[in-house]
Design a protein around this motif. Structure first.
Motif, short mmCIF file in Angstrom:
data_model
loop_
_atom_site.label_atom_id
_atom_site.label_comp_id
_atom_site.label_asym_id
_atom_site.label_seq_id
_atom_site.Cartn_x
_atom_site.Cartn_y
_atom_site.Cartn_z
N TYR A 1 -3.90 9.44 1.51
CA TYR A 1 -3.46 8.82 0.28
C TYR A 1 -3.76 10.93 -0.48
N GLN B 1 -5.27 11.06 -7.08
CA GLN B 1 -4.25 10.25 -7.91
C GLN B 1 -5.11 8.10 -7.31
N LEU B 2 -5.32 8.17 -6.55
CA LEU B 2 -5.75 6.99 -5.91
C LEU B 2 -7.04 6.67 -5.30
N ASN B 3 -7.89 5.41 -5.79
CA ASN B 3 -9.10 5.57 -5.12
C ASN B 3 -9.18 3.85 -4.13
N GLU C 1 -6.33 11.96 -3.61
CA GLU C 1 -7.31 10.82 -3.88
C GLU C 1 -7.36 11.68 -5.34
N LEU D 1 1.75 2.51 -3.83
CA LEU D 1 0.56 2.43 -3.97
C LEU D 1 1.00 4.10 -4.57
N PRO D 2 0.63 5.11 -5.31
CA PRO D 2 0.88 6.20 -6.28
C PRO D 2 -0.06 6.68 -5.40
N GLY D 3 0.36 7.80 -4.96
CA GLY D 3 -0.55 8.87 -3.88
C GLY D 3 -0.45 9.24 -2.76
N VAL D 4 0.03 8.11 -2.38
CA VAL D 4 0.05 7.16 -0.76
C VAL D 4 1.39 8.31 -0.33
N THR E 1 0.50 -1.22 -0.17
CA THR E 1 0.00 0.04 -0.15
C THR E 1 0.75 0.98 0.03
N ASP F 1 -8.84 0.86 -5.73
CA ASP F 1 -7.52 0.61 -5.98
C ASP F 1 -6.67 -0.23 -4.62
N ILE F 2 -7.14 0.44 -3.70
CA ILE F 2 -6.20 0.04 -2.43
C ILE F 2 -7.07 -1.47 -1.92
#
Length: 82
Positions: free
Chosen positions: A46, A50-52, A48, A27-30, A24, A55-56
């Motif tokens: 994170y 870049q990631l939702n 939001e 992941l991009p944006g974390v 995790t 995705d997680i």
């Protein structure tokens, strides 16, 4: 940045916990991801844009674990004042 809480089921050891954190955090944006083995809780911060949530959940599922977003409490009870 937003912070969310997830329940993660299926972890049995520190290696499981570490695997979820490493995946995790990658992941991009974390910005931050912390997993507690005993409470089966994950806190993740994170970006939001870049990631939702899906995705997680998908990243955790690929590891063989089941995750679900914790529902936020709509009303909090106040303790009576004494």
């Amino acid at each position: 940045m937003i912070n969310e809480q997830y329940n993660v089921e299926g972890m049995h050891c520190a290696s499981c916990q570490a695997a979820v954190e490493v995946v995790t955090q990658g992941l991009p944006g974390v910005e931050k991801s912390e997993v507690n083995l005993l409470t089966k809780n994950m806190s993740i911060t994170y970006d939001e844009s870049q990631l939702n949530e899906q995705d997680i959940l998908a990243a955790i599922s690929r590891l063989g674990f089941t995750a679900s977003k914790k529902q936020e409490e709509t009303s909090k009870k106040k303790a009576p004042m004494k």
